[in-house]
Write a protein that holds these residues in place. Sequence first.
Motif, PDB file in Angstrom:
ATOM      1  N   ARG A 271       0.816  -1.227   0.000  1.00  0.00           N
ATOM      2  CA  ARG A 271       0.000   0.000   0.000  1.00  0.00           C
ATOM      3  C   ARG A 271       0.842   1.267   0.000  1.00  0.00           C
ATOM      4  O   ARG A 271       0.394   2.327   0.446  1.00  0.00           O
ATOM      5  CB  ARG A 271      -0.978  -0.001   1.177  1.00  0.00           C
ATOM      6  N   ASP A 272       2.059   1.211  -0.482  1.00  0.00           N
ATOM      7  CA  ASP A 272       2.855   2.419  -0.700  1.00  0.00           C
ATOM      8  C   ASP A 272       2.625   2.841  -2.152  1.00  0.00           C
ATOM      9  O   ASP A 272       3.473   2.643  -3.020  1.00  0.00           O
ATOM     10  CB  ASP A 272       4.330   2.142  -0.427  1.00  0.00           C
ATOM     11  N   PHE A 273       1.453   3.408  -2.432  1.00  0.00           N
ATOM     12  CA  PHE A 273       1.084   3.728  -3.800  1.00  0.00           C
ATOM     13  C   PHE A 273       1.945   4.842  -4.392  1.00  0.00           C
ATOM     14  O   PHE A 273       2.209   4.848  -5.593  1.00  0.00           O
ATOM     15  CB  PHE A 273      -0.392   4.121  -3.875  1.00  0.00           C
ATOM     16  N   ALA A 274       2.379   5.775  -3.560  1.00  0.00           N
ATOM     17  CA  ALA A 274       3.231   6.857  -4.058  1.00  0.00           C
ATOM     18  C   ALA A 274       4.565   6.298  -4.552  1.00  0.00           C
ATOM     19  O   ALA A 274       5.041   6.649  -5.638  1.00  0.00           O
ATOM     20  CB  ALA A 274       3.458   7.903  -2.973  1.00  0.00           C
ATOM     21  N   GLY A 275       5.166   5.410  -3.754  1.00  0.00           N
ATOM     22  CA  GLY A 275       6.426   4.794  -4.167  1.00  0.00           C
ATOM     23  C   GLY A 275       6.257   3.917  -5.389  1.00  0.00           C
ATOM     24  O   GLY A 275       7.093   3.920  -6.299  1.00  0.00           O
ATOM     25  N   ALA A 276       5.156   3.158  -5.445  1.00  0.00           N
ATOM     26  CA  ALA A 276       4.890   2.302  -6.600  1.00  0.00           C
ATOM     27  C   ALA A 276       4.678   3.133  -7.857  1.00  0.00           C
ATOM     28  O   ALA A 276       5.187   2.787  -8.933  1.00  0.00           O
ATOM     29  CB  ALA A 276       3.665   1.429  -6.334  1.00  0.00           C
ATOM     30  N   THR A 277       3.950   4.246  -7.729  1.00  0.00           N
ATOM     31  CA  THR A 277       3.702   5.113  -8.888  1.00  0.00           C
ATOM     32  C   THR A 277       4.995   5.636  -9.468  1.00  0.00           C
ATOM     33  O   THR A 277       5.204   5.624 -10.688  1.00  0.00           O
ATOM     34  CB  THR A 277       2.804   6.301  -8.475  1.00  0.00           C
ATOM     35  N   SER A 278       5.890   6.098  -8.596  1.00  0.00           N
ATOM     36  CA  SER A 278       7.175   6.628  -9.060  1.00  0.00           C
ATOM     37  C   SER A 278       7.965   5.584  -9.839  1.00  0.00           C
ATOM     38  O   SER A 278       8.487   5.860 -10.928  1.00  0.00           O
ATOM     39  CB  SER A 278       7.988   7.122  -7.853  1.00  0.00           C
ATOM     40  N   LEU A 279       8.026   4.368  -9.315  1.00  0.00           N
ATOM     41  CA  LEU A 279       8.788   3.299  -9.978  1.00  0.00           C
ATOM     42  C   LEU A 279       8.125   2.863 -11.279  1.00  0.00           C
ATOM     43  O   LEU A 279       8.806   2.634 -12.289  1.00  0.00           O
ATOM     44  CB  LEU A 279       8.929   2.111  -9.035  1.00  0.00           C
ATOM     45  N   PHE A 280       6.800   2.760 -11.285  1.00  0.00           N
ATOM     46  CA  PHE A 280       6.085   2.331 -12.489  1.00  0.00           C
ATOM     47  C   PHE A 280       6.236   3.367 -13.614  1.00  0.00           C
ATOM     48  O   PHE A 280       6.461   3.003 -14.770  1.00  0.00           O
ATOM     49  CB  PHE A 280       4.606   2.113 -12.177  1.00  0.00           C
ATOM     50  N   LEU A 281       6.095   4.638 -13.267  1.00  0.00           N
ATOM     51  CA  LEU A 281       6.197   5.679 -14.301  1.00  0.00           C
ATOM     52  C   LEU A 281       7.602   5.746 -14.879  1.00  0.00           C
ATOM     53  O   LEU A 281       7.771   6.026 -16.071  1.00  0.00           O
ATOM     54  CB  LEU A 281       5.801   7.038 -13.719  1.00  0.00           C
ATOM     55  N   GLU A 282       8.613   5.480 -14.061  1.00  0.00           N
ATOM     56  CA  GLU A 282       9.994   5.451 -14.565  1.00  0.00           C
ATOM     57  C   GLU A 282      10.215   4.287 -15.532  1.00  0.00           C
ATOM     58  O   GLU A 282      11.122   4.338 -16.367  1.00  0.00           O
ATOM     59  CB  GLU A 282      10.966   5.339 -13.392  1.00  0.00           C
TER      60      GLU A 282
END
Length: 344
Positions: free
Chosen positions: A145-156
């Motif tokens: 549930r660390d969506f902010a961290g997941a978003t950053s990695l996915f977008l990269e």
Amino acid sequence: MATLYPPYCEKFGWMMDEKAAEDMRARNEARVAELDAKIKDAEDNLGDSEVRDAMLAKAEFFAEVGDRESALAAFDACEKKTVAIGQKMEMVFSVMRLCIFHDDWVALEKQIAKLKDLLEQPGGADWERKNRLKVYEGVYKMARRDFAGATSLFLESLSTFTTYELMTYDEFVFYAVACAVVSLKRTELKAKVIDSPEVLAVIDNIAGGSVRDMVNSLHACKYREFMLAFPNAADAVNKSTWLHAHHRYFLREARVAAYAQYLASYKSVTVASMASSFCVSEEFIDAELSNFIVEGRLNVRIDKVNGVLVTNRPDAKNALYQSYIKEGDHLLNRIQKLSRVIDL
């Protein structure tokens, strides 16, 4: 998957077919005996490289049939025979997939740290594996549930995605967009997701276009369209392997984002007007906002008598001033206590 069959029967209340289970175990034992014979032949007649390949095949077979403990032991034994950094990293990726399959996120975290350490070693710098690791780590953060961290990695990883052993590219974009909706600000959502060529290429195919409609209508402030697309997008989240456990959280956070964005445009607005904008009843909006206000998620006050919502925007400068005063008083009190001790 003879190892998983009995516990799954118990978990789902299935009647276990003993004959089928015995047949699966016999086939697995025959295959293991065949792999052991290849390892023995390689040890007797071939070199270390062939021995290592035979051991890796055995480890991958255990992983394929869901025998986690045997697979981990086999991968560990194979690693001791492995010299090349690249081959070691590929085995770590295999173990990571095993951890993801069994929802062992604690073990996955350790494997991520191990792979990062291998990437820092001489000869370990590999952009392709670094990019794959971002997706694995993104899945780990999303599952925790660390969506902010997941978003950053996915977008990269949008333009460098090659992790097809975990998911398809369409599924990857879905996860990236779902995490972004509940973690990015409106301006970032537009720049990094809505206008992204990689996202635009496939988003029409995801959940019948409902994810596209949800994110576009949220940014365009078309709240009626947002509420119409939202249930189908939420169903896709509920059916997702790694987002299923966070379905209720996603429902709540996406609605909070939409409500906060709407209310930011007004100093005051009637409940009837907001209900009409979101295509819901006044009772629904009243209940929704009441819960979020109590939780401190929305800065708004409900005037039930007049049927009006009055926004209460926090004053950042005033809040900072009050914080300084409070911390200053606390510091002065501590200094006074210290001075009394020194005087004694």
